[in-house]
Motif scaffolding. Structure first.
Motif, PDB file in Angstrom:
ATOM      1  N   TYR A 188      -2.037  -0.497  12.223  1.00 29.30           N
ATOM      2  CA  TYR A 188      -3.453  -0.694  11.925  1.00 29.30           C
ATOM      3  C   TYR A 188      -4.212   0.588  12.284  1.00 29.30           C
ATOM      4  CZ  TYR A 188      -2.647  -5.788  11.925  1.00 29.30           C
ATOM      5  OH  TYR A 188      -2.206  -7.062  11.659  1.00 29.30           O
ATOM      6  N   GLN A 189      -5.296   0.789  11.589  1.00 21.82           N
ATOM      7  CA  GLN A 189      -6.226   1.866  11.927  1.00 21.82           C
ATOM      8  C   GLN A 189      -7.533   1.235  12.384  1.00 21.82           C
ATOM      9  OE1 GLN A 189      -8.563   3.934   8.822  1.00 21.82           O
ATOM     10  NE2 GLN A 189      -7.505   5.803   9.452  1.00 21.82           N
ATOM     11  N   PRO A 211     -10.085  -3.632  13.007  1.00 23.55           N
ATOM     12  CA  PRO A 211      -8.763  -3.041  12.762  1.00 23.55           C
ATOM     13  C   PRO A 211      -8.366  -3.284  11.313  1.00 23.55           C
ATOM     14  CG  PRO A 211      -8.754  -4.333  14.790  1.00 23.55           C
ATOM     15  CD  PRO A 211     -10.046  -4.628  14.095  1.00 23.55           C
ATOM     16  N   LYS A 212      -7.870  -2.251  10.672  1.00 23.61           N
ATOM     17  CA  LYS A 212      -7.529  -2.338   9.256  1.00 23.61           C
ATOM     18  C   LYS A 212      -6.034  -2.161   9.092  1.00 23.61           C
ATOM     19  CE  LYS A 212      -8.169   0.273   4.950  1.00 23.61           C
ATOM     20  NZ  LYS A 212      -8.246  -0.907   4.078  1.00 23.61           N
ATOM     21  N   LEU A 213      -5.397  -3.121   8.467  1.00 24.46           N
ATOM     22  CA  LEU A 213      -3.955  -3.040   8.246  1.00 24.46           C
ATOM     23  C   LEU A 213      -3.644  -1.914   7.264  1.00 24.46           C
ATOM     24  CD1 LEU A 213      -1.121  -4.296   8.687  1.00 24.46           C
ATOM     25  CD2 LEU A 213      -1.603  -5.743   6.693  1.00 24.46           C
ATOM     26  N   LEU A 214      -2.747  -1.025   7.674  1.00 26.08           N
ATOM     27  CA  LEU A 214      -2.323   0.076   6.807  1.00 26.08           C
ATOM     28  C   LEU A 214      -1.033  -0.265   6.082  1.00 26.08           C
ATOM     29  CD1 LEU A 214      -2.891   3.088   9.235  1.00 26.08           C
ATOM     30  CD2 LEU A 214      -4.429   2.259   7.445  1.00 26.08           C
ATOM     31  N   LEU A 215      -0.072  -0.764   6.830  1.00 26.83           N
ATOM     32  CA  LEU A 215       1.236  -1.065   6.278  1.00 26.83           C
ATOM     33  C   LEU A 215       2.003  -1.911   7.282  1.00 26.83           C
ATOM     34  CD1 LEU A 215       3.387   0.957   7.949  1.00 26.83           C
ATOM     35  CD2 LEU A 215       2.244   2.657   6.525  1.00 26.83           C
ATOM     36  N   PHE A 216       3.086  -2.517   6.807  1.00 22.97           N
ATOM     37  CA  PHE A 216       3.975  -3.210   7.730  1.00 22.97           C
ATOM     38  C   PHE A 216       5.387  -3.223   7.167  1.00 22.97           C
ATOM     39  CE2 PHE A 216       4.593  -7.334   5.627  1.00 22.97           C
ATOM     40  CZ  PHE A 216       3.484  -7.427   4.790  1.00 22.97           C
ATOM     41  N   TYR A 217       6.336  -3.287   8.062  1.00 23.63           N
ATOM     42  CA  TYR A 217       7.740  -3.433   7.722  1.00 23.63           C
ATOM     43  C   TYR A 217       8.177  -4.853   8.031  1.00 23.63           C
ATOM     44  CZ  TYR A 217       9.632   1.252   6.781  1.00 23.63           C
ATOM     45  OH  TYR A 217       9.956   2.453   6.214  1.00 23.63           O
ATOM     46  N   ASP A 253      -5.073   0.259  -0.797  1.00 25.86           N
ATOM     47  CA  ASP A 253      -6.084   1.313  -0.667  1.00 25.86           C
ATOM     48  C   ASP A 253      -5.674   2.443   0.266  1.00 25.86           C
ATOM     49  OD1 ASP A 253      -8.343  -0.378   1.659  1.00 25.86           O
ATOM     50  OD2 ASP A 253      -6.171  -0.342   1.504  1.00 25.86           O
ATOM     51  N   THR A 254      -4.529   2.296   0.934  1.00 28.33           N
ATOM     52  CA  THR A 254      -4.066   3.371   1.815  1.00 28.33           C
ATOM     53  C   THR A 254      -2.675   3.835   1.419  1.00 28.33           C
ATOM     54  OG1 THR A 254      -3.234   1.746   3.398  1.00 28.33           O
ATOM     55  CG2 THR A 254      -5.439   2.634   3.775  1.00 28.33           C
ATOM     56  N   PHE A 255      -2.276   3.421   0.232  1.00 29.61           N
ATOM     57  CA  PHE A 255      -0.894   3.618  -0.209  1.00 29.61           C
ATOM     58  C   PHE A 255      -0.446   5.062  -0.136  1.00 29.61           C
ATOM     59  CE2 PHE A 255       2.714   1.845  -2.371  1.00 29.61           C
ATOM     60  CZ  PHE A 255       3.243   2.888  -3.106  1.00 29.61           C
ATOM     61  N   GLU A 256      -1.317   5.960  -0.569  1.00 37.08           N
ATOM     62  CA  GLU A 256      -0.879   7.350  -0.671  1.00 37.08           C
ATOM     63  C   GLU A 256      -1.160   8.157   0.588  1.00 37.08           C
ATOM     64  OE1 GLU A 256      -1.472   7.800  -5.514  1.00 37.08           O
ATOM     65  OE2 GLU A 256      -2.837   8.800  -4.134  1.00 37.08           O
ATOM     66  N   LYS A 257      -1.869   7.582   1.535  1.00 40.45           N
ATOM     67  CA  LYS A 257      -2.303   8.371   2.683  1.00 40.45           C
ATOM     68  C   LYS A 257      -1.338   8.318   3.859  1.00 40.45           C
ATOM     69  CE  LYS A 257      -7.224   7.878   1.672  1.00 40.45           C
ATOM     70  NZ  LYS A 257      -8.552   7.466   2.202  1.00 40.45           N
ATOM     71  N   PHE A 258      -0.552   7.271   3.931  1.00 40.51           N
ATOM     72  CA  PHE A 258       0.320   7.081   5.080  1.00 40.51           C
ATOM     73  C   PHE A 258       1.744   6.789   4.638  1.00 40.51           C
ATOM     74  CE2 PHE A 258      -3.023   6.936   8.205  1.00 40.51           C
ATOM     75  CZ  PHE A 258      -4.116   6.439   7.514  1.00 40.51           C
ATOM     76  N   GLN A 259       2.678   7.344   5.411  1.00 41.28           N
ATOM     77  CA  GLN A 259       4.089   7.030   5.226  1.00 41.28           C
ATOM     78  C   GLN A 259       4.600   6.397   6.505  1.00 41.28           C
ATOM     79  OE1 GLN A 259       5.965   7.476   2.508  1.00 41.28           O
ATOM     80  NE2 GLN A 259       4.381   8.465   1.276  1.00 41.28           N
TER      81      GLN A 259
END
Lengths: 111, 111
Positions: free
Chosen positions: A35-36, A43-49, A59-65
């Motif tokens: 989260y960011q 808190p904003k969810l960026l990604l999860f495994y 909306d954050t697909f290309e910004k974070f790996q």
């Protein structure tokens, strides 16, 4: 032990430079999240495994790996930091349908 | 946005008083989580309430959920200084693993 650990706790980065944040948990949780959180914002969810499957928010697909080399570790990678990436980054983990356990966060400052 | 605009940003009360924090949401959810975040730490789940429950109690905490108005509240009875924290509500939206957080309420308990 319900501890989620994050390293480093504070990170200073230069604009345009890469940033790699680390998270670990020993609860054998299937899912790990990033989260960011910015001041006065949710808190904003960026990604999860989920296991080895990475889900990134649209909306954050290309910004974070991210990578998850094993069940316990998960990283968040920013290829080229911008000023807008300054924030607290929170890692969490959970079992399916269970509560999420959060780490203490990494405060990233981009200059 | 998943959230309405009624969330308070900051609340200051005297020790011993009761306090209620409210949140409203726009998208259907089967559960509302309430998290507490202390300074320097990640959020921690303090109570959750499911859609088939109207009220849930845990110690001095009481959560309510009104699915018809899509709103939830968290009440603390006889607040103590150690209750000072940021409180977030969160819903499950877009899948079991996705929590969507509200902006949160900074609660300050004055001695």
């Amino acid at each position: 032990d319900t501890t989620v650990k994050q390293n480093p706790r504070y990170k200073l980065a230069r604009v345009g430079k890469p940033v790699n944040l680390i998270c670990s948990q020993t609860m054998n949780h299937d899912t790990m999240y990033w989260y960011q959180k910015k001041p006065n914002q949710a808190p904003k969810l960026l990604l999860f495994y989920y296991d080895k499957i990475l889900n990134r928010e649209a909306d954050t697909f290309e910004k974070f790996q991210s990578s998850r080399p094993n069940n316990s570790f998960c990283s968040l990678y920013i290829g080229s930091a911008g000023l807008e990436y300054s924030a607290m980054y929170l890692c969490a983990s959970s079992s399916p349908w269970d509560e999420q356990y959060f780490g203490p966060g990494t405060r990233l400052t981009v200059l | 946005s998943q959230w309405g605009e009624e969330n308070l940003q900051a609340l200051s009360i005297q020790e011993g008083e009761d306090v209620t924090m409210n949140c409203s949401y726009k998208t259907y959810t089967t559960v509302v989580h309430w998290y507490r975040q202390d300074s320097g730490r990640g959020p921690a789940l303090i109570i959750l309430i499911r859609s088939n429950e109207r009220e849930k109690r845990s110690g001095r905490l009481r959560a309510t959920l009104d699915t018809s108005s899509q709103s939830s509240s968290l009440s603390i009875t006889a607040a103590q200084c150690e209750d000072t924290a940021v409180y977030f509500c969160a819903t499950v939206a877009g899948g079991a693993d996705r929590l969507t957080f509200g902006k949160g309420t900074q609660l300050i308990i004055q001695p």
